[in-house]
Design a protein around this motif. Structure first.
Motif, PDB file in Angstrom:
ATOM      1  N   ILE A  31       4.853 -12.993  56.293  1.00  0.00           N
ATOM      2  CA  ILE A  31       4.310 -13.196  54.950  1.00  0.00           C
ATOM      3  C   ILE A  31       5.433 -13.737  54.066  1.00  0.00           C
ATOM      4  O   ILE A  31       6.376 -13.011  53.730  1.00  0.00           O
ATOM      5  CB  ILE A  31       3.751 -11.880  54.365  1.00  0.00           C
ATOM      6  N   VAL A  32       5.337 -15.007  53.714  1.00  0.00           N
ATOM      7  CA  VAL A  32       6.421 -15.640  52.952  1.00  0.00           C
ATOM      8  C   VAL A  32       6.324 -15.337  51.460  1.00  0.00           C
ATOM      9  O   VAL A  32       7.324 -15.405  50.737  1.00  0.00           O
ATOM     10  CB  VAL A  32       6.439 -17.165  53.182  1.00  0.00           C
ATOM     11  N   ALA A  33       5.128 -15.009  50.982  1.00  0.00           N
ATOM     12  CA  ALA A  33       4.948 -14.701  49.557  1.00  0.00           C
ATOM     13  C   ALA A  33       3.623 -13.965  49.368  1.00  0.00           C
ATOM     14  O   ALA A  33       2.680 -14.147  50.145  1.00  0.00           O
ATOM     15  CB  ALA A  33       4.958 -15.968  48.709  1.00  0.00           C
ATOM     16  N   CYS A  34       3.586 -13.141  48.322  1.00  0.00           N
ATOM     17  CA  CYS A  34       2.345 -12.461  47.937  1.00  0.00           C
ATOM     18  C   CYS A  34       1.956 -12.878  46.523  1.00  0.00           C
ATOM     19  O   CYS A  34       2.790 -12.840  45.611  1.00  0.00           O
ATOM     20  CB  CYS A  34       2.518 -10.942  47.987  1.00  0.00           C
ATOM     21  N   TYR A  35       0.709 -13.257  46.371  1.00  0.00           N
ATOM     22  CA  TYR A  35       0.153 -13.564  45.055  1.00  0.00           C
ATOM     23  C   TYR A  35      -0.771 -12.414  44.656  1.00  0.00           C
ATOM     24  O   TYR A  35      -1.586 -11.951  45.463  1.00  0.00           O
ATOM     25  CB  TYR A  35      -0.618 -14.879  45.092  1.00  0.00           C
ATOM     26  N   THR A  36      -0.639 -11.964  43.405  1.00  0.00           N
ATOM     27  CA  THR A  36      -1.477 -10.871  42.929  1.00  0.00           C
ATOM     28  C   THR A  36      -1.660 -10.999  41.425  1.00  0.00           C
ATOM     29  O   THR A  36      -0.949 -11.762  40.753  1.00  0.00           O
ATOM     30  CB  THR A  36      -0.845  -9.511  43.293  1.00  0.00           C
ATOM     31  N   GLN A  37      -2.614 -10.276  40.890  1.00  0.00           N
ATOM     32  CA  GLN A  37      -2.890 -10.328  39.453  1.00  0.00           C
ATOM     33  C   GLN A  37      -1.696  -9.804  38.663  1.00  0.00           C
ATOM     34  O   GLN A  37      -0.944  -8.935  39.143  1.00  0.00           O
ATOM     35  CB  GLN A  37      -4.118  -9.476  39.141  1.00  0.00           C
ATOM     36  N   PRO A  38      -1.520 -10.304  37.438  1.00  0.00           N
ATOM     37  CA  PRO A  38      -0.449  -9.766  36.585  1.00  0.00           C
ATOM     38  C   PRO A  38      -0.613  -8.258  36.393  1.00  0.00           C
ATOM     39  O   PRO A  38      -1.726  -7.721  36.468  1.00  0.00           O
ATOM     40  CB  PRO A  38      -0.649 -10.515  35.257  1.00  0.00           C
ATOM     41  N   ASP A  39       0.506  -7.556  36.172  1.00  0.00           N
ATOM     42  CA  ASP A  39       0.464  -6.111  35.934  1.00  0.00           C
ATOM     43  C   ASP A  39      -0.473  -5.805  34.766  1.00  0.00           C
ATOM     44  O   ASP A  39      -0.498  -6.531  33.758  1.00  0.00           O
ATOM     45  CB  ASP A  39       1.857  -5.580  35.622  1.00  0.00           C
ATOM     46  N   ARG A  40      -1.231  -4.697  34.910  1.00  0.00           N
ATOM     47  CA  ARG A  40      -2.193  -4.312  33.882  1.00  0.00           C
ATOM     48  C   ARG A  40      -1.840  -2.931  33.328  1.00  0.00           C
ATOM     49  O   ARG A  40      -1.324  -2.080  34.046  1.00  0.00           O
ATOM     50  CB  ARG A  40      -3.610  -4.236  34.469  1.00  0.00           C
ATOM     51  N   PRO A  41      -2.159  -2.692  32.035  1.00  0.00           N
ATOM     52  CA  PRO A  41      -1.939  -1.354  31.485  1.00  0.00           C
ATOM     53  C   PRO A  41      -2.895  -0.353  32.112  1.00  0.00           C
ATOM     54  O   PRO A  41      -4.076  -0.657  32.332  1.00  0.00           O
ATOM     55  CB  PRO A  41      -2.208  -1.526  29.987  1.00  0.00           C
ATOM     56  N   ALA A  42      -2.409   0.818  32.438  1.00  0.00           N
ATOM     57  CA  ALA A  42      -3.249   1.846  33.057  1.00  0.00           C
ATOM     58  C   ALA A  42      -2.710   3.222  32.707  1.00  0.00           C
ATOM     59  O   ALA A  42      -1.559   3.379  32.305  1.00  0.00           O
ATOM     60  CB  ALA A  42      -3.288   1.664  34.573  1.00  0.00           C
ATOM     61  N   ARG A  44      -2.881   7.145  30.759  1.00  0.00           N
ATOM     62  CA  ARG A  44      -2.931   7.573  29.358  1.00  0.00           C
ATOM     63  C   ARG A  44      -1.920   6.836  28.493  1.00  0.00           C
ATOM     64  O   ARG A  44      -2.181   6.532  27.338  1.00  0.00           O
ATOM     65  CB  ARG A  44      -2.683   9.078  29.280  1.00  0.00           C
ATOM     66  N   GLY A  45      -0.764   6.558  29.071  1.00  0.00           N
ATOM     67  CA  GLY A  45       0.250   5.865  28.299  1.00  0.00           C
ATOM     68  C   GLY A  45       0.056   4.366  28.230  1.00  0.00           C
ATOM     69  O   GLY A  45       0.787   3.675  27.523  1.00  0.00           O
ATOM     70  N   LYS A  46      -0.944   3.867  28.961  1.00  0.00           N
ATOM     71  CA  LYS A  46      -1.230   2.427  28.998  1.00  0.00           C
ATOM     72  C   LYS A  46       0.008   1.601  29.361  1.00  0.00           C
ATOM     73  O   LYS A  46       0.221   0.501  28.847  1.00  0.00           O
ATOM     74  CB  LYS A  46      -1.809   1.951  27.653  1.00  0.00           C
ATOM     75  N   LYS A  47       0.818   2.164  30.260  1.00  0.00           N
ATOM     76  CA  LYS A  47       1.984   1.419  30.722  1.00  0.00           C
ATOM     77  C   LYS A  47       1.547   0.383  31.759  1.00  0.00           C
ATOM     78  O   LYS A  47       0.564   0.579  32.475  1.00  0.00           O
ATOM     79  CB  LYS A  47       3.003   2.368  31.345  1.00  0.00           C
ATOM     80  N   LEU A  48       2.287  -0.715  31.827  1.00  0.00           N
ATOM     81  CA  LEU A  48       1.959  -1.752  32.802  1.00  0.00           C
ATOM     82  C   LEU A  48       2.152  -1.211  34.217  1.00  0.00           C
ATOM     83  O   LEU A  48       3.196  -0.636  34.533  1.00  0.00           O
ATOM     84  CB  LEU A  48       2.834  -2.981  32.580  1.00  0.00           C
TER      85      LEU A  48
END
Length: 320
Positions: A31-42, A44-48
């Motif tokens: 696996i030369v690279a992984c593509y994924t969605q940008p980090d999301r807030p989650a 109680r603290g809504k941290k990325l």
């Protein structure tokens, strides 16, 4: 040539995708690279929070790319720079333009959670349970610019039991998908795959779920309501209005009795269940959850809230 010799880009986001990525890594695929969605807030603290796929990639020192879109020139330039032989897409969540589909030498393949062409679209597992399908599976397909319309490379099936929820079917597909993907990748590498075109006339579409559709309509047949209760787990969970209170319904059974009452009438409410007449047949609720409480048995619910479901109460009138 073995699939292990291919330079592969993996694109995915949730746990379902992460299971497939983990299996590829464990089996020694490059696996030369992984593509994924940008980090999301989650939380109680809504941290990325990084996606499940990103967490697996970082744990194995795989480069991670998180473009908000693959349609920009910069994103396409970066994608081409990996010089990949194949791109594997599993629940990625971003549309791939034709330029992205054409970037890898062998194109892009996708793991889809249904037996195509049935249930193309966003919620194939849930729609199969809601419809009462006897089986489902995963389809490995060559991606094209349509929505789940590409040629089928490999199909693995599994039964849907009468007790299955969407969550339990999801786990079944999470178990059979990775091995099916490995078979397909190896077959592609060995040029030993025969693509099969989908019959568009047999296609059905699995629309994205909404919270609103999970509301129980007592005018529907008991069998349909029971499938809703299983199909909307773990999200958004079927719910009903009981004496002005929104209650989630977690488990129910279709009763063979015929009460002769009107749809929405509560027939009985005790430790054996809360029996309600529907548009066709009777349904007995076994487990439910008032707001702010944990799921509980019908017996525990009746002990504390009998006035919500007193025999003779018309739930249909309340809903109106």
């Amino acid at each position: 040539m073995s699939g292990n010799n291919l330079n592969i880009i993996f694109a995915g986001t949730p746990e379902f995708a992460a299971q497939h990525l983990s299996h590829l890594v464990e089996q020694g695929y490059n696996i030369v690279a992984c593509y994924t969605q940008p980090d999301r807030p989650a939380g109680r603290g809504k941290k990325l929070q990084p996606s499940a796929v990103k967490q697996v990639a970082l744990a194995h020192d795989i480069p991670v790319c998180q473009p908000p879109s693959l349609k920009t020139d910069d994103a396409l330039t970066e994608l081409n720079a990996w010089n990949a032989d194949l791109m594997i897409v599993v629940a990625y969540g971003l549309l791939l333009p034709k330029a992205a589909l054409d970037a890898p030498k062998l194109g892009c393949i996708n793991v889809h959670g249904s037996i195509l062409p049935k249930w193309r679209g966003a919620a194939p597992i849930q729609r199969a349970v809601l419809e009462g399908d006897a089986e489902t599976g995963v389809t490995i397909m060559q991606m094209d610019i349509g929505l789940d319309t590409g040629d089928m490379l490999l199909v693995e099936t599994c039964p849907i039991e009468s007790t299955d929820t969407s969550g339990s079917v999801y786990e079944k597909l999470q178990n059979i998908g990775p091995s099916a993907l490995i078979k397909a990748v190896d077959a592609i590498a060995e040029n030993n795959v025969t693509p099969i075109k989908q019959n568009d006339d047999e296609a059905t579409y699995a629309h994205k779920l909404t919270k609103q559709e999970a509301e129980i309509n007592w005018l529907e047949p008991a069998a349909v309501i029971e499938r809703k209760i299983r199909g909307y787990q773990p999200w958004p969970v079927a719910y009903a209005n009981l004496s002005g209170n929104v209650v989630k319904i977690w488990q129910a059974a279709v009763s063979p009795e015929n009460s002769g009452k009107n749809a929405g009438d509560v027939i009985s409410a005790d430790k054996s269940g809360i029996s309600i007449q529907t548009g066709d047949g009777v349904i007995s609720i076994q487990s439910l959850q008032p707001q702010g409480k944990k799921p509980m048995s019908a017996g525990d619910f009746v002990n504390g809230r009998l006035e919500w479901v007193a025999p003779g109460t018309s739930l249909l009138t309340q809903a109106d």
